[in-house]
Design a protein around this motif. Structure first.
Motif, PDB file in Angstrom:
ATOM      1  N   GLU A   1       0.831  -1.275  -0.092  1.00 11.53           N
ATOM      2  CA  GLU A   1      -0.028   0.075  -0.155  1.00 11.53           C
ATOM      3  C   GLU A   1       0.841   1.262  -0.023  1.00 11.53           C
ATOM      4  O   GLU A   1       0.455   2.380  -0.839  1.00 11.53           O
ATOM      5  CB  GLU A   1      -1.172  -0.260   1.151  1.00 11.53           C
ATOM      6  CG  GLU A   1      -2.026   1.255   1.168  1.00 11.53           C
ATOM      7  CD  GLU A   1      -2.974   0.967   2.092  1.00 11.53           C
ATOM      8  OE1 GLU A   1      -3.319   1.850   2.950  1.00 11.53           O
ATOM      9  OE2 GLU A   1      -3.591  -0.186   2.236  1.00 11.53           O
TER      10      GLU A   1
ATOM     11  N   TYR B   1       1.847   2.058  -3.494  1.00 11.02           N
ATOM     12  CA  TYR B   1       0.843   2.298  -4.296  1.00 11.02           C
ATOM     13  C   TYR B   1       0.561   3.735  -3.965  1.00 11.02           C
ATOM     14  O   TYR B   1       0.245   4.580  -4.716  1.00 11.02           O
ATOM     15  CB  TYR B   1      -0.402   1.453  -4.143  1.00 11.02           C
ATOM     16  CG  TYR B   1      -1.433   1.875  -5.061  1.00 11.02           C
ATOM     17  CD1 TYR B   1      -1.580   1.679  -6.308  1.00 11.02           C
ATOM     18  CD2 TYR B   1      -2.486   2.751  -4.625  1.00 11.02           C
ATOM     19  CE1 TYR B   1      -2.551   1.698  -7.328  1.00 11.02           C
ATOM     20  CE2 TYR B   1      -3.428   3.187  -5.712  1.00 11.02           C
ATOM     21  CZ  TYR B   1      -3.561   2.719  -7.020  1.00 11.02           C
ATOM     22  OH  TYR B   1      -4.242   3.175  -7.841  1.00 11.02           O
TER      23      TYR B   1
ATOM     24  N   GLY C   1       1.318   4.636  -7.269  1.00 10.27           N
ATOM     25  CA  GLY C   1       0.041   4.072  -7.876  1.00 10.27           C
ATOM     26  C   GLY C   1      -0.720   5.017  -8.530  1.00 10.27           C
ATOM     27  O   GLY C   1      -0.303   6.123  -8.725  1.00 10.27           O
ATOM     28  N   PHE C   2      -1.980   4.632  -9.163  1.00 13.62           N
ATOM     29  CA  PHE C   2      -2.860   5.474  -9.916  1.00 13.62           C
ATOM     30  C   PHE C   2      -2.190   5.959 -11.218  1.00 13.62           C
ATOM     31  O   PHE C   2      -2.583   5.350 -12.073  1.00 13.62           O
ATOM     32  CB  PHE C   2      -3.741   6.313  -9.107  1.00 13.62           C
ATOM     33  CG  PHE C   2      -4.969   6.658  -9.800  1.00 13.62           C
ATOM     34  CD1 PHE C   2      -6.046   6.113  -9.564  1.00 13.62           C
ATOM     35  CD2 PHE C   2      -5.041   8.102 -10.577  1.00 13.62           C
ATOM     36  CE1 PHE C   2      -7.218   6.386 -10.150  1.00 13.62           C
ATOM     37  CE2 PHE C   2      -6.130   8.356 -11.172  1.00 13.62           C
ATOM     38  CZ  PHE C   2      -7.155   7.527 -10.726  1.00 13.62           C
TER      39      PHE C   2
ATOM     40  N   PHE D   1      -3.983  -2.299  -8.156  1.00 14.99           N
ATOM     41  CA  PHE D   1      -4.531  -1.806  -7.133  1.00 14.99           C
ATOM     42  C   PHE D   1      -4.155  -2.312  -5.641  1.00 14.99           C
ATOM     43  O   PHE D   1      -4.259  -3.530  -5.468  1.00 14.99           O
ATOM     44  CB  PHE D   1      -5.847  -1.481  -7.112  1.00 14.99           C
ATOM     45  CG  PHE D   1      -6.558  -0.369  -7.849  1.00 14.99           C
ATOM     46  CD1 PHE D   1      -7.278   0.831  -7.255  1.00 14.99           C
ATOM     47  CD2 PHE D   1      -6.381  -0.238  -9.240  1.00 14.99           C
ATOM     48  CE1 PHE D   1      -7.382   1.859  -7.983  1.00 14.99           C
ATOM     49  CE2 PHE D   1      -6.774   0.691  -9.891  1.00 14.99           C
ATOM     50  CZ  PHE D   1      -7.367   1.856  -9.397  1.00 14.99           C
TER      51      PHE D   1
ATOM     52  N   LEU E   1      -9.249   5.057  -1.508  1.00 14.66           N
ATOM     53  CA  LEU E   1      -8.849   5.725  -2.535  1.00 14.66           C
ATOM     54  C   LEU E   1      -9.893   6.755  -2.823  1.00 14.66           C
ATOM     55  O   LEU E   1      -9.513   7.960  -3.354  1.00 14.66           O
ATOM     56  CB  LEU E   1      -8.952   4.611  -3.791  1.00 14.66           C
ATOM     57  CG  LEU E   1      -8.493   5.188  -5.291  1.00 14.66           C
ATOM     58  CD1 LEU E   1      -6.882   5.694  -5.215  1.00 14.66           C
ATOM     59  CD2 LEU E   1      -8.538   4.332  -6.377  1.00 14.66           C
TER      60      LEU E   1
ATOM     61  N   LEU F   1     -12.776  -3.086  -6.669  1.00 21.97           N
ATOM     62  CA  LEU F   1     -11.453  -3.393  -7.481  1.00 21.97           C
ATOM     63  C   LEU F   1     -11.314  -4.766  -7.822  1.00 21.97           C
ATOM     64  O   LEU F   1     -10.892  -5.080  -8.766  1.00 21.97           O
ATOM     65  CB  LEU F   1     -10.396  -2.795  -6.377  1.00 21.97           C
ATOM     66  CG  LEU F   1     -10.493  -1.493  -5.978  1.00 21.97           C
ATOM     67  CD1 LEU F   1      -9.221  -1.305  -4.811  1.00 21.97           C
ATOM     68  CD2 LEU F   1     -10.162  -0.480  -7.199  1.00 21.97           C
TER      69      LEU F   1
ATOM     70  N   TYR G   1      -6.544  -0.677 -16.935  1.00 25.30           N
ATOM     71  CA  TYR G   1      -5.377   0.043 -16.199  1.00 25.30           C
ATOM     72  C   TYR G   1      -5.350   1.208 -16.958  1.00 25.30           C
ATOM     73  O   TYR G   1      -4.360   1.574 -17.739  1.00 25.30           O
ATOM     74  CB  TYR G   1      -4.197  -0.737 -16.461  1.00 25.30           C
ATOM     75  CG  TYR G   1      -4.051  -2.095 -15.854  1.00 25.30           C
ATOM     76  CD1 TYR G   1      -4.102  -2.260 -14.492  1.00 25.30           C
ATOM     77  CD2 TYR G   1      -4.038  -3.440 -16.507  1.00 25.30           C
ATOM     78  CE1 TYR G   1      -4.215  -3.430 -13.835  1.00 25.30           C
ATOM     79  CE2 TYR G   1      -4.083  -4.396 -15.851  1.00 25.30           C
ATOM     80  CZ  TYR G   1      -4.212  -4.646 -14.500  1.00 25.30           C
ATOM     81  OH  TYR G   1      -4.326  -5.886 -13.730  1.00 25.30           O
TER      82      TYR G   1
ATOM     83  N   TRP H   1     -11.000   5.303 -14.592  1.00 26.33           N
ATOM     84  CA  TRP H   1     -10.828   5.433 -12.808  1.00 26.33           C
ATOM     85  C   TRP H   1     -11.296   6.601 -12.678  1.00 26.33           C
ATOM     86  O   TRP H   1     -12.058   6.930 -11.347  1.00 26.33           O
ATOM     87  CB  TRP H   1      -9.870   4.821 -12.442  1.00 26.33           C
ATOM     88  CG  TRP H   1      -9.622   3.363 -12.236  1.00 26.33           C
ATOM     89  CD1 TRP H   1      -9.272   2.521 -13.280  1.00 26.33           C
ATOM     90  CD2 TRP H   1     -10.578   2.547 -11.634  1.00 26.33           C
ATOM     91  NE1 TRP H   1      -9.292   1.324 -12.971  1.00 26.33           N
ATOM     92  CE2 TRP H   1      -9.943   1.204 -11.912  1.00 26.33           C
ATOM     93  CE3 TRP H   1     -11.244   2.783 -10.592  1.00 26.33           C
ATOM     94  CZ2 TRP H   1     -10.709   0.030 -11.320  1.00 26.33           C
ATOM     95  CZ3 TRP H   1     -11.797   1.462  -9.713  1.00 26.33           C
ATOM     96  CH2 TRP H   1     -11.791   0.333 -10.445  1.00 26.33           C
TER      97      TRP H   1
END
Length: 401
Positions: free
Chosen positions: A97, A100, A104-105, A210, A217, A273, A291, A296
């Protein structure tokens, strides 16, 4: 063993450094991605270096040099990653985490390059483990297996060469004879190499897959000033009507329309998710859909607007004061574990009875920051939820706390 490696000062971070700007949806981070091609090129060189590892020249100095080159190239990957992102993979183990939250994202759009990086790393791992299967190095393999679980189940292979080949290689390797082999040090080096490869693989997987719960999020999304101004505020006037009319209008929006039905009709209890991203057998076309940050952003906008609607109408559909679902004295007694000051505890209860969930969270945070609340864990949520002071589920509480 090993190539000489000098101590170098860590690179100075600037305002765009990923490790500093860990707020995914801040304006500074919006749309920013890493140039992963730099990493890919080095990982390809690392795989090429691994191809120099030839069991037929073990235990000559050339073999150990090839292992040293592989380790050096892996450390180059780590150095490049550190320079680009401000995070070092070879240091204390990074949580999924944590990775991410920092990388991430926005980087999920680079999933093809990230998958290629993982593919090259896997080829490197296979070359090394295939080498360790051979009989001539089996004593080292057994020691490595004691320290690395992945090596424990290797099947030993007979590495005998044809007589002429054996004689030829024996002559060639005689020019690079190693007087003494420190087998313990060599085994430790191999364990370190395998650990680096595994850490890299895990890290690059976390970046585009994710590793954060959707409520968390969504909470990060809603906390962004940029999001509030540009993604939620345009829908503010539509929050006064019915929920169905709001959904209908969003369905007509070209940005949100394709995702409204999918989001509002998820089977009960199914994770958003997992529904979209944790199908490991998805097709190339489905990967393009999964992706994709634009998709998103649409889903998060729908969820945020509907959450704003539900919170706005939460109090209008009930009395001004929330009715307590347990005896007040019992509530205050149980609350004393979290808010020891009885006067403050009473004030908290009276204030929370007039608040929506979001303001209740803000109140809890305020008490915590002022050292008036000792614990904001699940136990406090359970008490407030049971008492009717906080009606949302725990994942919502946890994401915002």
């Amino acid at each position: 063993m090993g190539i000489q490696r000098n101590e170098v000062a860590e690179p100075q971070c600037d305002h765009l450094d990923y490790s500093i700007n860990s707020d995914l949806f801040s304006l500074e981070r919006w749309g920013e991605t890493v140039n992963w091609d730099i990493i890919l090129k080095q990982v390809e060189k690392t795989r090429q270096a691994s191809q120099m590892i030839d069991i037929s020249i073990y235990p000559s100095g050339l073999f150990f040099t090839a292992i040293d080159l592989l380790e050096a190239n892996l450390l180059m990957v780590d150095d490049l990653f550190s320079y680009i992102t401000g995070m070092r993979i070879s240091g204390p183990k990074l949580g999924m985490e944590d990775i991410y939250k920092v990388l991430g994202f926005w980087n999920m759009d680079s999933y093809k390059v990230l998958k290629q990086i993982r593919k090259e790393l896997n080829k490197t791992r296979c070359i090394l483990t295939d080498c360790l299967k051979n009989e001539s190095i089996w004593d080292i393999t057994l020691r490595v297996g004691e320290m690395n679980a992945q090596i424990k189940n290797l099947t030993r292979l007979d590495s005998k060469l044809l007589l002429f080949d054996e004689q030829a290689y024996a002559y060639a390797c005689a020019h690079f004879v190693v007087d003494q082999i420190d087998k313990e040090s060599f085994a430790n080096q191999l364990v370190n190499i395998l650990e680096l490869i595994n850490r890299f693989d895990d890290c690059f997987s976390c970046i585009y897959r994710f590793n954060i719960e959707f409520p968390k999020l969504l909470a990060l999304f809603r906390q962004s000033e940029h999001v509030q101004t540009n993604y939620i505020e345009p829908w503010r006037r539509d929050l006064c009507g019915t929920r169905d009319s709001l959904i209908t209008k969003m369905e007509k929006d070209p940005f949100l329309g394709p995702w409204v039905y999918k989001y509002t009709h998820l089977p009960k209890g199914e994770s958003l998710l997992y529904s979209y991203l944790y199908n490991y057998d998805i097709s190339t076309e489905e990967e393009e859909e999964c992706y994709n940050t634009d998709n998103w952003l649409s889903i998060l906008t729908i969820a945020a607007v509907l959450q704003e609607y539900d919170e706005q109408h939460e109090m209008s559909d009930s009395s001004t004061i929330k009715p307590l679902k347990m005896d007040k004295d019992v509530l205050l007694t149980r609350l004393s574990v979290f808010i020891p000051n009885e006067t403050l505890a009473k004030k908290f209860v009276e204030a929370a009875r007039t608040m929506k969930n979001r303001k209740t969270i803000a109140l809890v945070k305020h008490y915590k920051e002022c050292d008036q609340c000792t614990d904001t864990s699940k136990a406090l949520w359970e008490l407030l939820h049971e008492a009717g002071l906080y009606t949302a589920n725990y994942s919502n509480w946890n994401a915002q706390i």
